[in-house]
Design a protein around this motif. Structure first.
Motif, PDB file in Angstrom:
ATOM      1  N   PRO A   6       8.870  -0.644  -0.090  1.00  7.51           N
ATOM      2  CA  PRO A   6       8.097  -1.634  -1.104  1.00  7.51           C
ATOM      3  C   PRO A   6       8.411  -3.033  -0.448  1.00  7.51           C
ATOM      4  O   PRO A   6       9.555  -3.257   0.276  1.00  7.51           O
ATOM      5  N   LYS A  10       7.633  -6.687  -4.073  1.00  2.82           N
ATOM      6  CA  LYS A  10       7.846  -5.758  -5.313  1.00  2.82           C
ATOM      7  C   LYS A  10       9.145  -5.324  -5.518  1.00  2.82           C
ATOM      8  O   LYS A  10       9.588  -4.923  -6.682  1.00  2.82           O
ATOM      9  N   SER A  13      10.401  -7.884  -8.319  1.00  2.02           N
ATOM     10  CA  SER A  13       9.843  -7.413  -9.393  1.00  2.02           C
ATOM     11  C   SER A  13      10.737  -6.203  -9.917  1.00  2.02           C
ATOM     12  O   SER A  13      11.108  -6.266 -11.268  1.00  2.02           O
ATOM     13  N   GLU A  14      11.167  -5.439  -9.289  1.00  5.82           N
ATOM     14  CA  GLU A  14      11.921  -4.185  -9.474  1.00  5.82           C
ATOM     15  C   GLU A  14      13.081  -4.731 -10.178  1.00  5.82           C
ATOM     16  O   GLU A  14      13.765  -3.994 -11.127  1.00  5.82           O
ATOM     17  N   HIS A 203      10.408   3.309 -10.690  1.00  7.62           N
ATOM     18  CA  HIS A 203       9.554   2.787  -9.508  1.00  7.62           C
ATOM     19  C   HIS A 203       9.319   3.759  -8.594  1.00  7.62           C
ATOM     20  O   HIS A 203      10.212   4.245  -7.922  1.00  7.62           O
ATOM     21  N   TYR A 205       7.923   5.088  -4.973  1.00  5.81           N
ATOM     22  CA  TYR A 205       7.367   4.728  -3.756  1.00  5.81           C
ATOM     23  C   TYR A 205       7.593   5.952  -2.693  1.00  5.81           C
ATOM     24  O   TYR A 205       8.123   6.909  -3.129  1.00  5.81           O
TER      25      TYR A 205
END
Length: 240
Positions: A6, A10, A13-14, A203, A205
């Motif tokens: 990410p 990102k 934000s995570e 989250h 990915y």
């Protein structure tokens, strides 16, 4: 190799979302929300204020190191038992170049062990008040800079236990904030039903492996590489 990791926005934000979760869950005693710092035309660090990669003291007793971090508020999260969680990521453009993810337990658990009635009602702290508990700091590191990785001596992604300078257990891939925080909660603040970690905001990915064949042939740390594998693990955890 790490192009699917990410982006720094990102990651910012995570970490923010995970921090809010720990606050709302009553697990965080203090916190520093992440900040994005631009250090060059295309270089960015996502870390806690006063954080980054220069704050860790070398050749220092663990208690002094911990107190230095605590005094300078060099952490992302301070847990209720005094443990510090640190998350710092460094990017070149959209590529993750380096990170440091640390869990620093309080070197003195006497407050919790001498007053267990304050914590025994909360099963999260069953290990903290256990007299057998031993303080063991741990750190996940990743460094993709040219010339840094040196085969088995210094894997690109690795886990260090304690303050052993040559303890570098290979990890299969770079680790996201979600995977790190889930690992900490599941390992040190959990119940048999994994109730705490199961509530984490997920989250997903797709992450590529950075492990060499030589590293894979040794005992190493596995890292979920795809959303499907992480999702399947979460579903199994909730059924437990």
């Amino acid at each position: 190799m790490t192009k699917q990791f990410p982006s720094y926005r990102k990651l910012f934000s995570e970490i923010t979302t995970l921090t809010k979760f720990l606050i709302e869950s009553g697990l965080a005693d203090d916190q520093n929300f992440p900040a994005i710092t631009q250090t060059g035309s295309d270089r960015f660090i996502v870390s806690y204020p006063n954080g980054g990669f220069a704050t860790m003291l070398r050749n220092t007793a663990y208690k002094e190191l911990y107190e230095h971090q605590l005094r300078h508020r060099s952490y992302s999260i301070r847990m209720l038992d005094g443990a510090l969680i640190q998350m710092s990521y460094e990017f070149v453009g959209s590529r993750i170049e380096k990170y440091r993810l640390a869990f620093l337990p309080s070197p003195d658990l006497s407050e919790f062990q001498n007053n267990p009635e304050l914590y025994l009602e909360d099963i999260l702290y069953a290990d903290v008040v256990d007299k057998r508990a031993v303080t063991v700091p741990l750190r996940f590191d990743f460094d993709d800079r040219d010339g840094v990785a040196q085969g088995l001596l210094h894997p690109k992604s690795h886990l260090t236990l304690g303050q052993y300078s040559n303890c570098r257990i290979p990890a299969a891939a770079p680790i996201t904030p979600y995977l790190f925080v889930e690992f900490i909660l599941r390992s040190f603040y959990n119940t048999a039903t994994a109730a705490v970690a199961a509530g984490l905001p997920v989250h997903f990915y797709d992450i590529e492996s950075c492990m060499t064949t030589e590293e894979a042939n040794l005992l190493h740390i596995g890292v979920p590489l795809t959303s499907q594998r992480i999702k399947g693990h979460r579903q199994a955890t909730r059924r437990t």
